[in-house]
Design a protein around this motif. Sequence first.
Motif, PDB file in Angstrom:
ATOM      1  N   HIS A  57       0.831  -1.202   0.000  1.00 12.88           N
ATOM      2  CA  HIS A  57       0.000   0.000   0.000  1.00 12.88           C
ATOM      3  C   HIS A  57       0.869   1.258   0.000  1.00 12.88           C
ATOM      4  O   HIS A  57       0.586   2.218  -0.722  1.00 12.88           O
ATOM      5  N   ALA A  58       1.925   1.280   0.796  1.00 14.57           N
ATOM      6  CA  ALA A  58       2.817   2.440   0.844  1.00 14.57           C
ATOM      7  C   ALA A  58       3.528   2.649  -0.492  1.00 14.57           C
ATOM      8  O   ALA A  58       3.661   3.787  -0.959  1.00 14.57           O
ATOM      9  N   LEU A  59       3.967   1.566  -1.121  1.00 12.22           N
ATOM     10  CA  LEU A  59       4.635   1.685  -2.417  1.00 12.22           C
ATOM     11  C   LEU A  59       3.681   2.193  -3.490  1.00 12.22           C
ATOM     12  O   LEU A  59       4.057   3.021  -4.325  1.00 12.22           O
ATOM     13  N   ALA A  60       2.441   1.715  -3.469  1.00 16.06           N
ATOM     14  CA  ALA A  60       1.457   2.182  -4.447  1.00 16.06           C
ATOM     15  C   ALA A  60       1.142   3.660  -4.227  1.00 16.06           C
ATOM     16  O   ALA A  60       1.024   4.430  -5.185  1.00 16.06           O
ATOM     17  N   SER A  61       1.031   4.073  -2.980  1.00 19.77           N
ATOM     18  CA  SER A  61       0.769   5.487  -2.685  1.00 19.77           C
ATOM     19  C   SER A  61       1.933   6.353  -3.131  1.00 19.77           C
ATOM     20  O   SER A  61       1.734   7.440  -3.694  1.00 19.77           O
ATOM     21  N   ASP A  62       3.137   5.884  -2.890  1.00 22.28           N
ATOM     22  CA  ASP A  62       4.327   6.627  -3.293  1.00 22.28           C
ATOM     23  C   ASP A  62       4.375   6.785  -4.812  1.00 22.28           C
ATOM     24  O   ASP A  62       4.691   7.860  -5.326  1.00 22.28           O
ATOM     25  N   ARG A  63       4.019   5.732  -5.541  1.00 23.64           N
ATOM     26  CA  ARG A  63       3.992   5.794  -7.004  1.00 23.64           C
ATOM     27  C   ARG A  63       2.952   6.805  -7.477  1.00 23.64           C
ATOM     28  O   ARG A  63       3.209   7.608  -8.376  1.00 23.64           O
ATOM     29  N   ARG A  64       1.774   6.799  -6.849  1.00 25.65           N
ATOM     30  CA  ARG A  64       0.727   7.759  -7.230  1.00 25.65           C
ATOM     31  C   ARG A  64       1.160   9.195  -6.954  1.00 25.65           C
ATOM     32  O   ARG A  64       0.858  10.094  -7.734  1.00 25.65           O
ATOM     33  N   ILE A  65       1.855   9.421  -5.858  1.00 27.93           N
ATOM     34  CA  ILE A  65       2.336  10.766  -5.531  1.00 27.93           C
ATOM     35  C   ILE A  65       3.337  11.237  -6.587  1.00 27.93           C
ATOM     36  O   ILE A  65       3.288  12.382  -7.034  1.00 27.93           O
ATOM     37  N   ARG A  66       4.256  10.343  -6.984  1.00 26.30           N
ATOM     38  CA  ARG A  66       5.221  10.713  -8.021  1.00 26.30           C
ATOM     39  C   ARG A  66       4.525  11.044  -9.335  1.00 26.30           C
ATOM     40  O   ARG A  66       4.888  12.008 -10.014  1.00 26.30           O
ATOM     41  N   GLU A  67       3.526  10.249  -9.718  1.00 21.63           N
ATOM     42  CA  GLU A  67       2.779  10.512 -10.952  1.00 21.63           C
ATOM     43  C   GLU A  67       2.049  11.853 -10.873  1.00 21.63           C
ATOM     44  O   GLU A  67       2.028  12.611 -11.837  1.00 21.63           O
ATOM     45  N   LEU A  68       1.467  12.155  -9.724  1.00 19.11           N
ATOM     46  CA  LEU A  68       0.770  13.423  -9.543  1.00 19.11           C
ATOM     47  C   LEU A  68       1.737  14.598  -9.639  1.00 19.11           C
ATOM     48  O   LEU A  68       1.442  15.605 -10.284  1.00 19.11           O
TER      49      LEU A  68
END
Length: 84
Positions: A57-68
């Motif tokens: 979950h943390a890795l997926a959130s981190d990826r979404r933040i980078r994309e944003l």
Amino acid sequence: MAKVTAALLLVSTTVLFVAFFRGVGLLHGSADVESHFTWGVAALFTCLGANLLAIVHALASDRRIRELRRALEGAGGPSEGQGL
């Protein structure tokens, strides 16, 4: 996904408490060693599952933040020193 992580964490904490109290029962003379071992192994695996899901979950959130951030930079959003 956060709800699943929280639910698994609550389940693993409950199983951990059951295993702990089974262990206390062993210290006070209970002969139910197999049950304590079973609950201990269940606590280990549910904690492991909750931690693994939290990492995913943390890795997926981190990826979404980078994309944003990339999308905002491309659209003329706030620069490095201005926040976000």
